[in-house]
Design a protein around this motif. Structure first.
Motif, PDB file in Angstrom:
ATOM      1  N   TYR A   1      11.542  83.270  -3.216  1.00  0.00           N
ATOM      2  CA  TYR A   1      11.090  84.055  -2.062  1.00  0.00           C
ATOM      3  C   TYR A   1       9.570  84.064  -2.052  1.00  0.00           C
ATOM      4  N   GLY A   2       8.990  83.885  -0.898  1.00  0.00           N
ATOM      5  CA  GLY A   2       7.540  83.944  -0.806  1.00  0.00           C
ATOM      6  C   GLY A   2       7.062  83.658   0.607  1.00  0.00           C
ATOM      7  N   ARG A   3       5.843  83.097   0.687  1.00  0.00           N
ATOM      8  CA  ARG A   3       5.214  82.811   1.975  1.00  0.00           C
ATOM      9  C   ARG A   3       4.625  81.403   1.946  1.00  0.00           C
ATOM     10  N   VAL A   4       4.556  80.819   3.124  1.00  0.00           N
ATOM     11  CA  VAL A   4       3.924  79.507   3.271  1.00  0.00           C
ATOM     12  C   VAL A   4       2.494  79.759   3.728  1.00  0.00           C
ATOM     13  N   THR A   5       1.565  79.629   2.794  1.00  0.00           N
ATOM     14  CA  THR A   5       0.164  79.960   3.072  1.00  0.00           C
ATOM     15  C   THR A   5      -0.632  78.759   3.550  1.00  0.00           C
ATOM     16  N   GLY A   6      -0.123  77.570   3.305  1.00  0.00           N
ATOM     17  CA  GLY A   6      -0.794  76.337   3.719  1.00  0.00           C
ATOM     18  C   GLY A   6       0.182  75.447   4.449  1.00  0.00           C
ATOM     19  N   GLU A   7       0.002  74.157   4.302  1.00  0.00           N
ATOM     20  CA  GLU A   7       0.926  73.204   4.906  1.00  0.00           C
ATOM     21  C   GLU A   7       1.977  72.824   3.871  1.00  0.00           C
ATOM     22  N   PHE A   8       3.245  72.984   4.244  1.00  0.00           N
ATOM     23  CA  PHE A   8       4.354  72.667   3.346  1.00  0.00           C
ATOM     24  C   PHE A   8       5.329  71.763   4.082  1.00  0.00           C
ATOM     25  N   MET A   9       5.657  70.647   3.477  1.00  0.00           N
ATOM     26  CA  MET A   9       6.549  69.658   4.080  1.00  0.00           C
ATOM     27  C   MET A   9       5.994  69.156   5.411  1.00  0.00           C
ATOM     28  N   GLY A  10       4.665  69.114   5.503  1.00  0.00           N
ATOM     29  CA  GLY A  10       4.011  68.626   6.704  1.00  0.00           C
ATOM     30  C   GLY A  10       3.937  69.624   7.844  1.00  0.00           C
ATOM     31  N   ILE A  11       4.326  70.857   7.587  1.00  0.00           N
ATOM     32  CA  ILE A  11       4.342  71.883   8.635  1.00  0.00           C
ATOM     33  C   ILE A  11       3.396  73.017   8.240  1.00  0.00           C
ATOM     34  N   PRO A  12       2.450  73.384   9.131  1.00  0.00           N
ATOM     35  CA  PRO A  12       1.571  74.523   8.823  1.00  0.00           C
ATOM     36  C   PRO A  12       2.399  75.801   8.677  1.00  0.00           C
ATOM     37  N   GLY A  13       2.100  76.548   7.623  1.00  0.00           N
ATOM     38  CA  GLY A  13       2.910  77.718   7.315  1.00  0.00           C
ATOM     39  C   GLY A  13       2.531  78.985   8.043  1.00  0.00           C
ATOM     40  N   GLY A  14       1.230  79.170   8.298  1.00  0.00           N
ATOM     41  CA  GLY A  14       0.801  80.377   8.993  1.00  0.00           C
ATOM     42  C   GLY A  14       1.171  81.659   8.274  1.00  0.00           C
ATOM     43  N   ASN A  15       1.294  81.599   6.951  1.00  0.00           N
ATOM     44  CA  ASN A  15       1.627  82.758   6.121  1.00  0.00           C
ATOM     45  C   ASN A  15       3.015  83.334   6.440  1.00  0.00           C
ATOM     46  N   ARG A  16       3.889  82.481   6.952  1.00  0.00           N
ATOM     47  CA  ARG A  16       5.251  82.919   7.279  1.00  0.00           C
ATOM     48  C   ARG A  16       6.080  83.089   6.012  1.00  0.00           C
ATOM     49  N   PRO A  17       7.056  83.999   6.066  1.00  0.00           N
ATOM     50  CA  PRO A  17       7.958  84.151   4.924  1.00  0.00           C
ATOM     51  C   PRO A  17       8.886  82.945   4.811  1.00  0.00           C
ATOM     52  N   LEU A  18       9.306  82.676   3.579  1.00  0.00           N
ATOM     53  CA  LEU A  18      10.213  81.565   3.311  1.00  0.00           C
ATOM     54  C   LEU A  18      11.052  81.934   2.093  1.00  0.00           C
ATOM     55  N   ASN A  19      12.332  81.585   2.138  1.00  0.00           N
ATOM     56  CA  ASN A  19      13.169  81.734   0.956  1.00  0.00           C
ATOM     57  C   ASN A  19      14.182  80.610   0.939  1.00  0.00           C
ATOM     58  N   PHE A  20      14.504  80.153  -0.263  1.00  0.00           N
ATOM     59  CA  PHE A  20      15.420  79.033  -0.403  1.00  0.00           C
ATOM     60  C   PHE A  20      15.964  78.990  -1.827  1.00  0.00           C
ATOM     61  N   ARG A  21      17.083  78.300  -1.972  1.00  0.00           N
ATOM     62  CA  ARG A  21      17.635  78.059  -3.298  1.00  0.00           C
ATOM     63  C   ARG A  21      16.907  76.886  -3.931  1.00  0.00           C
ATOM     64  N   ILE A  22      16.817  76.948  -5.249  1.00  0.00           N
ATOM     65  CA  ILE A  22      16.134  75.902  -6.009  1.00  0.00           C
ATOM     66  C   ILE A  22      16.939  75.660  -7.288  1.00  0.00           C
ATOM     67  N   LEU A  23      17.114  74.396  -7.608  1.00  0.00           N
ATOM     68  CA  LEU A  23      17.872  74.014  -8.787  1.00  0.00           C
ATOM     69  C   LEU A  23      16.950  73.262  -9.737  1.00  0.00           C
ATOM     70  N   HIS A  24      16.863  73.740 -10.956  1.00  0.00           N
ATOM     71  CA  HIS A  24      16.107  73.068 -12.013  1.00  0.00           C
ATOM     72  C   HIS A  24      17.091  72.493 -13.024  1.00  0.00           C
TER      73      HIS A  24
END
Length: 140
Positions: A86-109
């Motif tokens: 859980y967090g925010r996209v503060t820069g460009e992620f996956m080629g998309i500007p984040g605009g400090n939007r919230p983001l959450n996703f599953r992650i597998l290590h």
């Protein structure tokens, strides 16, 4: 390695990630570690400076609020960690500007361990969840 030893190393690793501390991350990795962020155009990295650059780019794009392990499965010298980020996209992620939007996703290590450190880190992200949250139509 024991489960507790692997857990302790990974706890240091994710704490360093949460603090954007590249040097502390590298301390949790063997000198010949393999870092594989599946889908990253750079592919599998084995050079420590390249791994450091990958983390710096990630820290320029994302700000973590919370990382929660849901399940963990162990082998003799490896584990599979199923978590939620859980967090925010503060820069460009996956080629998309984040605009400090919230983001959450599953992650597998999938991490392999040797000599008290991580010798291979294989990371899988839920790209469908990420893209659905970052797509321009999701915020129109």
């Amino acid at each position: 390695m024991t489960k507790d030893e692997m857990d302790a190393i990974f706890a240091k690793h994710v704490a360093a990630e949460a603090n954007n501390d590249v040097e502390a991350i590298l301390e949790t990795l063997t000198d010949d570690a393999e870092h594989d962020a599946v889908g990253d155009p750079e592919g599998l990295l084995t050079d420590r400076e390249a791994i450091a650059r990958r983390y710096r780019a990630l820290f320029g794009a994302l700000a973590e609020d919370k990382f929660e392990t849901q399940r963990r499965y162990y082998g003799e010298d490896f584990f599979v960690d199923d978590s939620h980020w859980y967090g925010r996209v503060t820069g460009e992620f996956m080629g998309i500007p984040g605009g400090n939007r919230p983001l959450n996703f599953r992650i597998l290590h999938v991490c392999e361990f040797r000599d008290g450190r991580i010798s291979r880190e294989n990371v899988w992200l839920d790209m469908a969840a990420i893209m659905s949250q970052l797509a321009p139509s999701a915020h129109a």
